[in-house]
Design a protein around this motif. Structure first.
Motif, PDB file in Angstrom:
ATOM      1  N   ALA A 265      36.605  44.851  57.629  1.00 44.72           N
ATOM      2  CA  ALA A 265      36.297  46.209  57.149  1.00 44.72           C
ATOM      3  C   ALA A 265      34.839  46.231  56.701  1.00 44.72           C
ATOM      4  O   ALA A 265      34.538  46.139  55.502  1.00 44.72           O
ATOM      5  N   VAL A 266      33.925  46.358  57.662  1.00 44.83           N
ATOM      6  CA  VAL A 266      32.503  46.169  57.377  1.00 44.83           C
ATOM      7  C   VAL A 266      31.654  47.389  57.713  1.00 44.83           C
ATOM      8  O   VAL A 266      30.449  47.383  57.478  1.00 44.83           O
ATOM      9  N   GLU A 267      32.259  48.439  58.267  1.00 46.59           N
ATOM     10  CA  GLU A 267      31.504  49.632  58.615  1.00 46.59           C
ATOM     11  C   GLU A 267      31.816  50.764  57.635  1.00 46.59           C
ATOM     12  O   GLU A 267      32.856  50.764  56.971  1.00 46.59           O
ATOM     13  N   GLU A 268      30.910  51.731  57.539  1.00 44.03           N
ATOM     14  CA  GLU A 268      31.070  52.819  56.578  1.00 44.03           C
ATOM     15  C   GLU A 268      32.412  53.522  56.755  1.00 44.03           C
ATOM     16  O   GLU A 268      32.844  53.806  57.867  1.00 44.03           O
ATOM     17  N   THR A 271      38.375  51.140  55.104  1.00 42.70           N
ATOM     18  CA  THR A 271      39.130  50.874  53.871  1.00 42.70           C
ATOM     19  C   THR A 271      40.018  49.654  54.065  1.00 42.70           C
ATOM     20  O   THR A 271      40.661  49.507  55.106  1.00 42.70           O
ATOM     21  N   HIS A 272      40.024  48.772  53.067  1.00 41.00           N
ATOM     22  CA  HIS A 272      40.989  47.672  53.082  1.00 41.00           C
ATOM     23  C   HIS A 272      41.689  47.609  51.730  1.00 41.00           C
ATOM     24  O   HIS A 272      41.160  48.075  50.711  1.00 41.00           O
ATOM     25  N   ILE A 273      42.894  47.062  51.757  1.00 45.66           N
ATOM     26  CA  ILE A 273      43.679  46.828  50.546  1.00 45.66           C
ATOM     27  C   ILE A 273      43.954  45.336  50.439  1.00 45.66           C
ATOM     28  O   ILE A 273      44.333  44.699  51.426  1.00 45.66           O
ATOM     29  N   TYR A 274      43.755  44.825  49.261  1.00 45.01           N
ATOM     30  CA  TYR A 274      44.012  43.404  49.004  1.00 45.01           C
ATOM     31  C   TYR A 274      45.218  43.271  48.092  1.00 45.01           C
ATOM     32  O   TYR A 274      45.320  43.946  47.062  1.00 45.01           O
ATOM     33  N   LEU A 275      46.147  42.392  48.483  1.00 43.59           N
ATOM     34  CA  LEU A 275      47.319  42.078  47.671  1.00 43.59           C
ATOM     35  C   LEU A 275      47.364  40.566  47.453  1.00 43.59           C
ATOM     36  O   LEU A 275      47.894  39.809  48.261  1.00 43.59           O
ATOM     37  N   GLY A 276      46.774  40.133  46.358  1.00 39.05           N
ATOM     38  CA  GLY A 276      46.839  38.740  45.955  1.00 39.05           C
ATOM     39  C   GLY A 276      47.383  38.699  44.539  1.00 39.05           C
ATOM     40  O   GLY A 276      48.248  39.488  44.180  1.00 39.05           O
ATOM     41  N   TRP A 280      43.552  45.566  45.029  1.00 37.98           N
ATOM     42  CA  TRP A 280      42.561  46.636  44.977  1.00 37.98           C
ATOM     43  C   TRP A 280      42.575  47.473  46.245  1.00 37.98           C
ATOM     44  O   TRP A 280      43.147  47.096  47.258  1.00 37.98           O
ATOM     45  N   VAL A 281      41.922  48.623  46.122  1.00 34.21           N
ATOM     46  CA  VAL A 281      41.616  49.486  47.260  1.00 34.21           C
ATOM     47  C   VAL A 281      40.101  49.574  47.327  1.00 34.21           C
ATOM     48  O   VAL A 281      39.451  49.916  46.336  1.00 34.21           O
ATOM     49  N   SER A 282      39.520  49.261  48.489  1.00 33.83           N
ATOM     50  CA  SER A 282      38.064  49.229  48.615  1.00 33.83           C
ATOM     51  C   SER A 282      37.636  49.911  49.909  1.00 33.83           C
ATOM     52  O   SER A 282      38.204  49.645  50.972  1.00 33.83           O
ATOM     53  N   THR A 283      36.616  50.764  49.814  1.00 31.71           N
ATOM     54  CA  THR A 283      36.093  51.483  50.975  1.00 31.71           C
ATOM     55  C   THR A 283      34.585  51.270  51.062  1.00 31.71           C
ATOM     56  O   THR A 283      33.876  51.370  50.046  1.00 31.71           O
ATOM     57  N   SER A 423      40.335  57.540  44.957  1.00 35.04           N
ATOM     58  CA  SER A 423      39.142  57.232  45.747  1.00 35.04           C
ATOM     59  C   SER A 423      38.754  58.406  46.634  1.00 35.04           C
ATOM     60  O   SER A 423      37.564  58.720  46.806  1.00 35.04           O
ATOM     61  N   GLU A 424      39.759  59.073  47.185  1.00 35.26           N
ATOM     62  CA  GLU A 424      39.497  60.157  48.125  1.00 35.26           C
ATOM     63  C   GLU A 424      38.919  61.410  47.464  1.00 35.26           C
ATOM     64  O   GLU A 424      38.464  62.320  48.162  1.00 35.26           O
ATOM     65  N   GLU A 425      38.900  61.445  46.141  1.00 38.86           N
ATOM     66  CA  GLU A 425      38.240  62.554  45.462  1.00 38.86           C
ATOM     67  C   GLU A 425      36.723  62.467  45.616  1.00 38.86           C
ATOM     68  O   GLU A 425      36.017  63.460  45.441  1.00 38.86           O
ATOM     69  N   LYS A 426      36.220  61.255  45.939  1.00 44.32           N
ATOM     70  CA  LYS A 426      34.770  61.044  46.056  1.00 44.32           C
ATOM     71  C   LYS A 426      34.324  60.594  47.449  1.00 44.32           C
ATOM     72  O   LYS A 426      33.185  60.854  47.847  1.00 44.32           O
ATOM     73  N   VAL A 427      35.192  59.890  48.178  1.00 39.50           N
ATOM     74  CA  VAL A 427      34.770  59.314  49.458  1.00 39.50           C
ATOM     75  C   VAL A 427      35.825  59.559  50.532  1.00 39.50           C
ATOM     76  O   VAL A 427      36.975  59.883  50.238  1.00 39.50           O
ATOM     77  N   LYS A 428      35.417  59.367  51.768  1.00 39.50           N
ATOM     78  CA  LYS A 428      36.334  59.438  52.891  1.00 39.50           C
ATOM     79  C   LYS A 428      36.879  58.045  53.161  1.00 39.50           C
ATOM     80  O   LYS A 428      36.129  57.097  53.324  1.00 39.50           O
ATOM     81  N   THR A 429      38.199  57.901  53.191  1.00 39.57           N
ATOM     82  CA  THR A 429      38.828  56.610  53.489  1.00 39.57           C
ATOM     83  C   THR A 429      39.306  56.605  54.936  1.00 39.57           C
ATOM     84  O   THR A 429      39.416  57.649  55.579  1.00 39.57           O
ATOM     85  N   SER A 430      39.603  55.419  55.454  1.00 40.72           N
ATOM     86  CA  SER A 430      39.997  55.313  56.860  1.00 40.72           C
ATOM     87  C   SER A 430      41.482  55.645  57.037  1.00 40.72           C
ATOM     88  O   SER A 430      42.306  55.363  56.160  1.00 40.72           O
ATOM     89  N   LYS A 431      41.807  56.243  58.169  1.00 45.59           N
ATOM     90  CA  LYS A 431      43.193  56.581  58.464  1.00 45.59           C
ATOM     91  C   LYS A 431      44.039  55.329  58.658  1.00 45.59           C
ATOM     92  O   LYS A 431      45.228  55.302  58.321  1.00 45.59           O
ATOM     93  N   VAL A 432      43.440  54.307  59.245  1.00 41.05           N
ATOM     94  CA  VAL A 432      44.116  53.018  59.434  1.00 41.05           C
ATOM     95  C   VAL A 432      43.534  52.036  58.424  1.00 41.05           C
ATOM     96  O   VAL A 432      42.318  51.886  58.334  1.00 41.05           O
ATOM     97  N   ILE A 433      44.399  51.386  57.656  1.00 39.75           N
ATOM     98  CA  ILE A 433      43.952  50.519  56.561  1.00 39.75           C
ATOM     99  C   ILE A 433      44.290  49.068  56.863  1.00 39.75           C
ATOM    100  O   ILE A 433      45.404  48.746  57.300  1.00 39.75           O
TER     101      ILE A 433
END
Length: 531
Positions: A265-268, A271-276, A280-283, A423-433
């Motif tokens: 997940a390296v392009e503008e 979005t990726h989600i980490y479960l460890g 977190w949710v990161s875009t 997050s989506e109140e401020k940024v556009k997230t990806s449809k596929v995560i």
């Protein structure tokens, strides 16, 4: 030609040492893991012994090389992906002054209040200091768990230790120092101190912020890039690590920086989600963004061209670990008895986690009305409250362990949805995560997340090692194998896809509204019971 490197994934409860081959792909050759202790002390303190990290790093490195008959001569570099926002105070020899304060440590309540809670305020924060900090660093140390308040806690409560301090390091920076003798901090770790000036042409620790909060700038190390070769392994360290003296050591990054890279997940707007242990949710975003209402900010990562808009959940997989130890562990005796009578369960299930997933696979969406809140050690986002706690809500006489365990996974996913929507109140997230971390190993968890979010979920190979893959990518740039971090995408391939089950999503939409109400309705009780 193949290049061999070692990446160290330094987590909250253990270190995983991974030997990789870089060619047209990034291939994991061998790995070894070793755990260490997390010391929970009074008043919300959480500490670790830095030598535990180093000793585990040394023993796992030897094990990986010796058990796979690999010569230290072939290793072209080492680097780190590590837990962030720890506080490791060291003397001039690089020796720890005291145990490190973990990112989970929340005892500096008074220090935060004195630093940001006086004068004209908005949302409990000093207006002048907050605005000045945001203008310079793009963020503000609004959480009691931010490193600056840990630093001030030591200064106020342990003056003798504070007097001995030469440098302030983070987790991987301590290991870098042990390996090379160099006192450095990568840009992402420097940003996480909330003392770093991110303005173009002014990057570096800010004298203004340090003076405002009373931080001695002499304690702050040299700032380097994640892709920089920051030093070489010394003779003494080489002997302990069983590596070649002079082996290059690269800056690496924190888990929040490198896991997204390892996920591809390296392009503008990716979005990726980490479960460890945490989650977190990161875009990926191209500019500075701050949402104080929801405690989300665009943080500096390993790439110079982008930021990561980052929403953190303190305890994610840790909740499932709690369930394993306190609700499921007594089942071991049951299936050990079955082992003597029937086929061994251990031959069918690789671990108790796998057995748990099998046991709850037929529980319906919504866990028959049970809702779990995953705030076992307080919460940061989308609300900051170190007093918040977990609960099983709406238990009945018919409720069994399977519903409770199933509800824990759902509760974590509900919270991630809350963060995604914030997050989506401020940024556009990806449809596929992209979903990565140990949680991505369980198909049931992946499907529940897809259903709760109503989004397509993708996973990749070895999702539990993805932070180490990110460390390999920054080494590949440092070794001139690739030109920029963005090229990581060609190395990272999708393994599985999960499509939302619309029938389940309807149920989760209803339950999600109730999940969010549980914090508001119990906030006062959390404060009474846990303050």
């Amino acid at each position: 030609m193949e290049t061999y490197v070692i990446a160290y994934d330094v987590g909250t409860t253990g270190i995983k040492t991974c030997l990789f081959e870089i060619s047209h792909t990034i291939k994991l050759i061998a790995s070894s893991i070793e755990g260490y202790e997390l010391h929970v002390v009074e008043n919300g303190g959480v500490e670790q012994d830095p030598y535990d990290w180093w000793n585990a790093m040394c023993s796992t490195t030897k094990k990986v090389l010796q058990e796979n008959n690999i010569s230290p001569e072939v290793v072209q570099g080492i680097s780190f992906c590590a837990q962030m926002q720890g506080l490791v105070l060291v003397d001039k020899k690089g020796e720890p002054i005291r145990r490190a304060l973990s990112y989970m440590d929340n005892r500096a309540k008074r220090e935060k209040k004195e630093g940001l809670g006086t004068g004209l305020q908005i949302a409990g924060l000093n207006v002048y200091k907050s605005l000045k900090s945001i203008m310079i660093s793009g963020a503000v140390a609004a959480s009691v768990k931010d490193p600056i308040w840990k630093y001030k806690w030591v200064q106020c409560n342990e003056p003798n230790n504070f007097e001995k301090t030469y440098k302030w390091l983070d987790v991987k920076e301590f290991l870098t120092c042990r390996a090379t003798g160099e006192f450095v901090m990568t840009e992402d770790s420097a940003f996480a101190t909330m003392l770093y000036d991110i303005r173009k042409g002014k990057q570096g620790f800010s004298k203004e912020i340090c003076e405002m909060f009373g931080v001695n700038m002499e304690h702050l190390p040299k700032v380097v890039k994640s892709t920089d070769m920051v030093g070489r392994i010394t003779k003494d360290a080489a002997r302990e690590l069983n590596l070649k003296e002079g082996t290059p050591v690269f800056g690496g990054g924190g888990d929040a920086s490198l896991i997204g890279i390892g996920a591809g997940a390296v392009e503008e707007n990716n979005t990726h989600i980490y479960l460890g242990t945490s989650g977190w949710v990161s875009t990926v975003v191209s500019k500075r963004i701050l949402d104080l209402k929801h405690m989300i900010a665009s943080i500096v990562g390993a790439s110079h061209k982008t930021f990561n808009y980052f929403a953190e959940l303190e305890t994610a997989g840790k909740c499932l670990e709690w369930v394993k130890e306190h609700l499921a562990l007594d089942e071991i005796d049951v299936y050990q008895e079955k082992k003597q009578i029937n086929e061994s369960k251990e031959e069918v299930y690789k671990s108790l986690y796998d057995y748990m997933m099998h046991a709850i696979k037929d529980v319906p969406a919504g866990s028959n009305g049970v809702i779990f809140t995953p705030w076992l050690h307080g919460n940061r986002c989308p609300f900051e409250d170190h007093n918040a706690r977990g609960m099983f809500f709406n238990i009945s006489l018919e409720t069994g362990k399977t519903e409770l365990i199933h509800s824990v996974i759902e509760g974590v996913c509900y919270h991630l949805r809350w963060q995604l929507e914030a997050s989506e109140e401020k940024v556009k997230t990806s449809k596929v995560i992209r979903l990565v971390g140990g949680g991505a190993l369980a198909p049931l968890t992946c499907q529940i997340l897809s259903d709760v979010l109503n989004r397509e979920i993708e996973t990749v190979d070895s999702p539990q090692n993805i932070g180490a893959v990110g460390a390999v990518v920054v080494m590949a740039v440092g070794l001139n194998i690739i030109e920029e971090i963005k090229e990581a995408k060609k190395f990272i391939k999708v393994k599985e896809r999960y499509i939302p089950n619309k029938n389940n999503t309807v149920i989760y939409d209803k339950y999600f509204k109730e999940f969010k109400s549980l914090y508001k309705n119990n906030k006062k009780s959390f404060n009474v019971l846990n303050n």
